[in-house]
Scaffold this motif. Structure first.
Motif, PDB file in Angstrom:
ATOM      1  N   LEU A   1       4.663  -2.714   8.579  1.00 40.92           N
ATOM      2  CA  LEU A   1       3.487  -2.529   9.420  1.00 40.92           C
ATOM      3  C   LEU A   1       3.572  -3.303  10.737  1.00 40.92           C
ATOM      4  O   LEU A   1       2.889  -2.950  11.699  1.00 40.92           O
ATOM      5  CB  LEU A   1       2.236  -2.947   8.652  1.00 40.92           C
ATOM      6  N   SER A   2       4.413  -4.303  10.793  1.00 41.37           N
ATOM      7  CA  SER A   2       4.582  -5.029  12.054  1.00 41.37           C
ATOM      8  C   SER A   2       5.254  -4.124  13.093  1.00 41.37           C
ATOM      9  O   SER A   2       4.892  -4.136  14.283  1.00 41.37           O
ATOM     10  CB  SER A   2       5.411  -6.296  11.841  1.00 41.37           C
ATOM     11  N   ALA A   3       6.209  -3.309  12.627  1.00 38.27           N
ATOM     12  CA  ALA A   3       6.873  -2.366  13.524  1.00 38.27           C
ATOM     13  C   ALA A   3       5.894  -1.286  13.971  1.00 38.27           C
ATOM     14  O   ALA A   3       5.881  -0.868  15.139  1.00 38.27           O
ATOM     15  CB  ALA A   3       8.082  -1.755  12.831  1.00 38.27           C
ATOM     16  N   ALA A   4       5.050  -0.861  13.056  1.00 41.24           N
ATOM     17  CA  ALA A   4       4.049   0.153  13.374  1.00 41.24           C
ATOM     18  C   ALA A   4       3.058  -0.393  14.392  1.00 41.24           C
ATOM     19  O   ALA A   4       2.646   0.308  15.329  1.00 41.24           O
ATOM     20  CB  ALA A   4       3.328   0.589  12.105  1.00 41.24           C
TER      21      ALA A   4
ATOM     22  N   GLY B   1       5.223   6.628  11.582  1.00 41.67           N
ATOM     23  CA  GLY B   1       5.406   7.193  10.251  1.00 41.67           C
ATOM     24  C   GLY B   1       6.611   6.608   9.545  1.00 41.67           C
ATOM     25  O   GLY B   1       6.555   6.288   8.346  1.00 41.67           O
ATOM     26  N   GLN B   2       7.712   6.440  10.266  1.00 45.45           N
ATOM     27  CA  GLN B   2       8.920   5.864   9.691  1.00 45.45           C
ATOM     28  C   GLN B   2       8.683   4.407   9.281  1.00 45.45           C
ATOM     29  O   GLN B   2       9.139   3.968   8.213  1.00 45.45           O
ATOM     30  CB  GLN B   2      10.067   5.950  10.695  1.00 45.45           C
ATOM     31  N   ALA B   3       7.954   3.667  10.138  1.00 47.09           N
ATOM     32  CA  ALA B   3       7.681   2.256   9.843  1.00 47.09           C
ATOM     33  C   ALA B   3       6.780   2.122   8.612  1.00 47.09           C
ATOM     34  O   ALA B   3       7.019   1.277   7.742  1.00 47.09           O
ATOM     35  CB  ALA B   3       7.025   1.592  11.046  1.00 47.09           C
ATOM     36  N   ILE B   4       5.753   2.942   8.529  1.00 45.97           N
ATOM     37  CA  ILE B   4       4.834   2.892   7.382  1.00 45.97           C
ATOM     38  C   ILE B   4       5.561   3.275   6.098  1.00 45.97           C
ATOM     39  O   ILE B   4       5.322   2.702   5.024  1.00 45.97           O
ATOM     40  CB  ILE B   4       3.618   3.813   7.615  1.00 45.97           C
TER      41      ILE B   4
END
Length: 218
Positions: free
Chosen positions: A133-136, A125-128
């Protein structure tokens, strides 16, 4: 001057209704009062037959029984049945709750899988939110066959008993699949929509099962 009453009082009194009621009309009462005021006795006394009186009493008794006794008895029976059904439902709900608490208390491994899911969803959720999106993707993986997803589903199924709870599992898995796909395709809007659906389905499931009080971060 005194007024002379007729020998037959019925000649000046209005005819009585055919029912057995002894209630006089207003005009009847008025004529009786006028006759007495002139110091004359008018021998008027409505006659009620024994048959009419019997019918009246029988009708009153019947109405009393059907209107009060029988009705109240039926109402009492229905109320007692409803109370029994309610008590039975309360007992069953309490039994299910105790059984569920027993399963939760003895399933620390499965609770650990679900706690890990809470942390993953929080990171995704934090990444989005940051459009990262790469972190997600690094958290979710490339598909829903990942080991952590399998473990989560084993925990979800273990704690689920009702059809509603199982329906929420299906909703969660469907939304999670869309989330992984959207993140992989770098679809930011699709990722946001799928993330909200996944988080909502999981939160509703935890509420239904009572696990919302067992997991941190919800």
């Amino acid at each position: 001057m005194a007024t002379v009453c007729l020998s037959n009082p019925k000649s000046f009194l209005p005819s009585l209704p055919s029912s057995s009621s002894t209630t006089f009309s207003f005009s009847t009462r008025k004529q009786i009062i006028v006759c007495k005021a002139e110091n004359n006795v008018c021998n008027f006394s409505p006659i009620i037959s024994k048959r009419s009186l019997s019918i009246s009493l029988a009708s009153s008794l019947l109405l009393s029984l059907t209107g009060n006794g029988t009705f109240n008895a039926n109402a009492a029976i229905l109320e007692a049945d409803e109370d029994d059904e309610l008590m039975e439902k309360v007992k069953k709900d309490r039994k299910k709750r105790l059984e569920r608490q027993g399963i939760i208390g003895s399933s620390s491994k499965e609770k650990g899988y679900l706690q890990d899911l809470v942390y993953k969803l929080s990171k995704v959720g934090q990444a989005i939110e940051k459009n990262d999106l790469s972190a997600a993707s690094s958290v979710l993986g490339q598909n829903t066959d990942a080991d952590w997803v399998q473990k989560v589903n084993s925990a979800l199924n273990k704690f689920s008993g009702s059809d509603e709870e199982k329906s929420e599992i299906d909703s969660f898995n469907s939304s999670l699949s869309s989330l992984v796909s959207s993140v992989t395709k770098n679809d930011i809007e699709g990722s946001k929509t799928a993330f909200v659906a996944s988080a909502s389905a999981f939160e509703k499931w935890t509420t239904l099962t009572g696990l919302i009080e067992e997991l941190k971060g919800l």
